[in-house]
Design an enzyme around this catalytic site. Structure first.
Site, short mmCIF file in Angstrom:
data_model
loop_
_atom_site.label_atom_id
_atom_site.label_comp_id
_atom_site.label_asym_id
_atom_site.label_seq_id
_atom_site.Cartn_x
_atom_site.Cartn_y
_atom_site.Cartn_z
N LYS A 1 42.16 55.35 7.15
CA LYS A 1 43.41 54.86 6.59
C LYS A 1 43.09 53.92 5.42
O LYS A 1 42.48 52.87 5.62
CB LYS A 1 44.23 54.14 7.66
N ILE A 2 43.50 54.32 4.23
CA ILE A 2 43.17 53.57 3.02
C ILE A 2 44.46 53.04 2.39
O ILE A 2 45.38 53.82 2.10
CB ILE A 2 42.41 54.46 2.02
#
Length: 224
Positions: free
Chosen positions: A87-88
């Site tokens: 998750k960025i």
């Protein structure tokens, strides 16, 4: 629609896998903090063992700049497994990291901290697999999260992007249903959100009435 659990609690994951069609588990530092400090990589592996490979595991990266985000992603894939969705956050550095990682070859990325249409549009252009819209936080800044989800869904369809829209930062069942009505592909929420929805006086009374009426007729509190 896909249903994800926001928790690292193994007992709750196991419990809810037997109640609802859990599509996967999402992790953030805030979720981990609620349960207390754990051996992160080992615990993530335990979650993977519990949910199996048909469900997906999404792990939030915590670095701020592009180079460190890339190293975070590589560390997760090396120490947990290569199927994890990293998750960025959708900062400029985050977009740069997504572009770099996607160019290196097939990988799974969930773009997070989505508050605006432009963030979502750019994440789709970089071929993020999921786009996490922060529902409660959008509401907290007087935003319209159902409108944001609808707009992003339309943009994805018009441009033939395969990115799935995930409603996250869910605090109530109302937000789950609103996200579904807006066209979200997925929602992720803490198990307690669903538990509280079923702590309903009317539901409890209905169940009690069924049992009490049956007992009055047949002198037992079950059919068998």
């Amino acid at each position: 629609m896909e249903f994800f659990l926001d928790t690292i609690n193994l007992d709750k994951i196991a419990q809810f896998q037997e109640i609802i069609p859990v599509a996967g588990v999402t992790l953030t530092p805030s979720i981990i903090k609620r349960e207390g400090k754990v051996d992160f990589f080992e615990h993530a592996k335990k979650i993977r063992q519990l949910i199996g490979t048909k469900r997906t595991l999404h792990i939030q990266l915590v670095a701020a700049d592009c180079e460190q985000l890339i190293k975070d992603a590589q560390a997760v894939w090396q120490n947990v497994d290569s199927e994890v969705f990293v998750k960025i956050p959708l900062s400029l550095d985050g977009l740069k990291a997504i572009q770099y990682l996607k160019k290196q070859g097939p990988c799974h990325i969930t773009a997070t901290a989505t508050y605006s249409r432009i963030q979502g549009m750019l994440a789709m252009a970089e071929h993020a697999n999921y786009l996490a819209v922060y529902t409660s936080r959008v509401e907290n800044i007087d935003g319209d999260f159902p409108g944001l989800i609808k707009s992003l869904k339309t943009y994805a369809a018009n441009n033939h992007y395969g990115t799935k829209i995930m409603a996250s930062s869910i605090k109530s069942v109302r937000q789950i249903t609103a996200a579904a009505e807006a066209g979200a592909d997925a929602v992720t929420f803490a198990p307690d959100v669903l538990t509280k929805a079923f702590e309903n006086g009317a539901l409890t009374k209905a169940l009690t009435d069924f049992t009490d009426d049956w007992e009055a007729l047949y002198n037992k509190r079950h059919i068998y």
